[in-house]
Design an enzyme around this catalytic site. Sequence first.
Site, PDB file in Angstrom:
ATOM      1  CG  HIS A  25      -1.952  -1.065   1.244  1.00 42.91           C
ATOM      2  ND1 HIS A  25      -2.676  -1.406   2.367  1.00 42.91           N
ATOM      3  CD2 HIS A  25      -2.409  -1.883   0.261  1.00 42.91           C
ATOM      4  CE1 HIS A  25      -3.514  -2.377   2.088  1.00 42.91           C
ATOM      5  NE2 HIS A  25      -3.371  -2.701   0.812  1.00 42.91           N
TER       6      HIS A  25
HETATM    7  C1  LIG Z   1      -0.224  -7.716  -4.621  1.00 37.59           C
HETATM    8  C2  LIG Z   1      -1.080  -6.542  -4.229  1.00 37.59           C
HETATM    9  C3  LIG Z   1      -2.180  -6.747  -3.405  1.00 37.59           C
HETATM   10  C4  LIG Z   1      -2.975  -5.667  -3.037  1.00 37.59           C
HETATM   11  N1  LIG Z   1      -4.133  -5.900  -2.355  1.00 37.59           N
HETATM   12  C5  LIG Z   1      -4.998  -4.877  -2.153  1.00 37.59           C
HETATM   13  C6  LIG Z   1      -6.295  -5.114  -1.627  1.00 37.59           C
HETATM   14  O1  LIG Z   1      -6.695  -6.250  -1.406  1.00 37.59           O
HETATM   15  N2  LIG Z   1      -7.100  -4.046  -1.392  1.00 37.59           N
HETATM   16  C7  LIG Z   1      -6.689  -2.767  -1.637  1.00 37.59           C
HETATM   17  O2  LIG Z   1      -7.442  -1.832  -1.369  1.00 37.59           O
HETATM   18  N3  LIG Z   1      -5.476  -2.525  -2.176  1.00 37.59           N
HETATM   19  C8  LIG Z   1      -4.654  -3.546  -2.471  1.00 37.59           C
HETATM   20  N4  LIG Z   1      -3.459  -3.311  -3.087  1.00 37.59           N
HETATM   21  C9  LIG Z   1      -3.102  -1.910  -3.386  1.00 37.59           C
HETATM   22  C10 LIG Z   1      -3.938  -1.300  -4.508  1.00 37.59           C
HETATM   23  O3  LIG Z   1      -4.157  -2.229  -5.534  1.00 37.59           O
HETATM   24  C11 LIG Z   1      -3.191  -0.055  -5.006  1.00 37.59           C
HETATM   25  O4  LIG Z   1      -3.095   0.870  -3.939  1.00 37.59           O
HETATM   26  C12 LIG Z   1      -3.869   0.646  -6.176  1.00 37.59           C
HETATM   27  O5  LIG Z   1      -4.101  -0.251  -7.228  1.00 37.59           O
HETATM   28  C13 LIG Z   1      -2.980   1.791  -6.638  1.00 37.59           C
HETATM   29  O6  LIG Z   1      -3.522   2.373  -7.790  1.00 37.59           O
HETATM   30  P1  LIG Z   1      -2.662   3.369  -8.685  1.00 37.59           P
HETATM   31  O7  LIG Z   1      -3.565   3.823  -9.773  1.00 37.59           O
HETATM   32  O8  LIG Z   1      -2.035   4.377  -7.809  1.00 37.59           O
HETATM   33  O9  LIG Z   1      -1.458   2.488  -9.243  1.00 37.59           O
HETATM   34  P2  LIG Z   1      -1.491   1.148 -10.101  1.00 37.59           P
HETATM   35  O10 LIG Z   1      -2.830   0.505 -10.034  1.00 37.59           O
HETATM   36  O11 LIG Z   1      -0.316   0.360  -9.669  1.00 37.59           O
HETATM   37  O12 LIG Z   1      -1.330   1.645 -11.595  1.00 37.59           O
HETATM   38  C14 LIG Z   1      -0.163   2.222 -12.131  1.00 37.59           C
HETATM   39  C15 LIG Z   1      -0.133   1.845 -13.601  1.00 37.59           C
HETATM   40  O13 LIG Z   1       0.822   2.659 -14.257  1.00 37.59           O
HETATM   41  C16 LIG Z   1       1.605   1.849 -15.123  1.00 37.59           C
HETATM   42  N5  LIG Z   1       2.895   2.509 -15.273  1.00 37.59           N
HETATM   43  C17 LIG Z   1       3.831   2.734 -14.325  1.00 37.59           C
HETATM   44  N6  LIG Z   1       4.891   3.377 -14.847  1.00 37.59           N
HETATM   45  C18 LIG Z   1       4.605   3.577 -16.157  1.00 37.59           C
HETATM   46  C19 LIG Z   1       5.306   4.201 -17.223  1.00 37.59           C
HETATM   47  N7  LIG Z   1       6.510   4.766 -17.051  1.00 37.59           N
HETATM   48  N8  LIG Z   1       4.722   4.206 -18.449  1.00 37.59           N
HETATM   49  C20 LIG Z   1       3.505   3.663 -18.649  1.00 37.59           C
HETATM   50  N9  LIG Z   1       2.795   3.051 -17.676  1.00 37.59           N
HETATM   51  C21 LIG Z   1       3.342   3.028 -16.433  1.00 37.59           C
HETATM   52  C22 LIG Z   1       1.682   0.513 -14.393  1.00 37.59           C
HETATM   53  O14 LIG Z   1       2.046  -0.525 -15.251  1.00 37.59           O
HETATM   54  C23 LIG Z   1       0.287   0.394 -13.832  1.00 37.59           C
HETATM   55  O15 LIG Z   1      -0.600  -0.226 -14.715  1.00 37.59           O
HETATM   56  C24 LIG Z   1      -2.641  -4.355  -3.477  1.00 37.59           C
HETATM   57  C25 LIG Z   1      -1.539  -4.153  -4.306  1.00 37.59           C
HETATM   58  C26 LIG Z   1      -0.762  -5.231  -4.688  1.00 37.59           C
HETATM   59  C27 LIG Z   1       0.412  -4.994  -5.590  1.00 37.59           C
END
Ligand SMILES: Cc1cc2nc3c(=O)[nH]c(=O)nc-3n(C[C@H](O)[C@H](O)[C@H](O)COP(=O)(O)OP(=O)(O)OC[C@H]3O[C@@H](n4cnc5c(N)ncnc54)[C@H](O)[C@@H]3O)c2cc1C
Length: 514
Positions: free
Chosen positions: A447
């Site tokens: 997280h």
């Molecule tokens: C294994 C795991 C289990 C989890 N379990 C839970 C849960 O049960 N419940 C919960 O609430 N949260 C959980 N989380 C956390 C939650 O999923 C994240 O907090 C949330 O998805 C974050 O969203 P985000 O949009 O910030 O980033 P992300 O969803 O990580 O999205 C970022 C995206 O940007 C892309 N990206 C990154 N850099 C680049 C670049 N330079 N160029 C192009 N694309 C790029 C990545 O590939 C990715 O697709 C978990 C996370 C993980 C990894």
Amino acid sequence: MSDHDYVIVGAGSAGCVLAARLSEDPSLRVLLLEAGPRDRKLEIRIPAAFSKLYDSDVDWGFRTASQAGLDGREVFFPRGRVVGGSSSINAMMVLRGHRSDQVAWGPGWSWDDVEPAYARSEAVFPRAELGDRNPLTDAFVEAAVAVGIERCADLNAPPGEGVGFVPVSQRRGRRFSVADGYLRPALGRSNLDVVTGAHAEELVLENDRATGVSYRHADGRRDAIATREVILCAGAVGSPHLLLLSGIGAGSELAAAGIRPRHELPGVGKGLRDHLANGILVATAGAETLHTAESIPNLLRWLLRRRGPLTSNVAEGAAFVRTRATLAAPDLELLFAPVLFEEEGLAPPSQHGFTLASVLLQPASEGEIRLASPDPTAAPVIDPRYLTDPTGHDAAVLLDGIRLARRIAATEPLARFVTQELLPGAAAVGEADLVRHLRERSQTLYHPVGTCRLGSDEYCVVDAELRVHGLDGLRVVDASVIPVLPRGHTNWPTVMVAERAADLITRADSRHSG
Ligand SMILES: Cc1cc2nc3c(=O)[nH]c(=O)nc-3n(C[C@H](O)[C@H](O)[C@H](O)COP(=O)(O)OP(=O)(O)OC[C@H]3O[C@@H](n4cnc5c(N)ncnc54)[C@H](O)[C@@H]3O)c2cc1C
């Protein structure tokens, strides 16, 4: 070269929401860039298979820097690299935290401000109950109630504490990611372009304005032009990394890393907070745990009827508790999984058993993301500095968690299934033994937040409307802007941030055109 109103980097939890919401207006052209592939793998669909995605082609598969507080270990740090981002590989728990968490977000982000965004998201990204919960999870909840934890019918409703079953992002027994809820229904729109396999390497800056993104694709390097805004949704690791690569950060550190400083913003990558988790692992007899979930009959059950143990999200039960009565809100979460979660989830369970993990909800330890190299394909340094707070607060809360977890495991109706505590093990009784266990075995609960923190002090990266301080045409919208960890999990709060950002952006748009 392509030309759009909005260029969004990252099709993760936040990026999927924004792409869908902004493209609702047919007059806006939206481009969504994602480094990873489409979300077609079967293991993404099968809930209990999420840890099989670790270190796969849909995971960035990061490791942290050596952690002084954890015996120098490099902690496994998965992040989704696929459409849906981390919501395509996560444990599907939908727990948004405590209402008082919003106080630290500052003006514009109080509970009353964010509640409508949560409400909007529920229509698109609903939460469900597990269809085939493991009986051990029921035994956990009853044992927790027996030791004095309040039973809670809805862990997302006030008072935000107590023990209950975890709501999940699933539909009819399969994962329902943010991509399923938001992006998929929008894919047919002619004003939305989605490019996968597109790794953003640098922002295009003209004076104090972001005008596009340079990205690497299979056929070489391309530029995407944004006539209105570039929106970073690359997550708590990816967004600060891209800003730093583009010369936006602490100038002296950028120069030392071989990057030409373009815009001084010392908070980029700083303020990293993450939920640290530590499990007691207990062997059991007399119950079918998820140890035997992976079998041909269970796969057929899932394929044909979407039923059976493969529908489990693994972490099926949770308790939110205050370790001291004087606290106003929970500081500890206990997560129950009817399986042994061994070696950070990288090893299959060795026998029947359960894991009862303590999660430090409000860590005092703070770390950072920094450049390892000016090469955009090299991973940044992820340094959460777990268990390094000078007062020892973080270890103390987790020690209380281990002791509480042991009491629950020793209480009926859970106790009757217990054969042996495997970790830390019955011989570990003194504080020194338990601290050793913390340092040897703690892991991330995945997280990370705070690396492009919202707010107005010197170390904040974005303002209350998520615009990068001092630059035009650039926002960050993802978990990196969340200033303090929620007393819950981070996916739903990230969806809320993106829902609210879509609203802020479209309102700003209509002000300009009106
Ligand atoms: C294994 C795991 C289990 C989890 N379990 C839970 C849960 O049960 N419940 C919960 O609430 N949260 C959980 N989380 C956390 C939650 O999923 C994240 O907090 C949330 O998805 C974050 O969203 P985000 O949009 O910030 O980033 P992300 O969803 O990580 O999205 C970022 C995206 O940007 C892309 N990206 C990154 N850099 C680049 C670049 N330079 N160029 C192009 N694309 C790029 C990545 O590939 C990715 O697709 C978990 C996370 C993980 C990894």
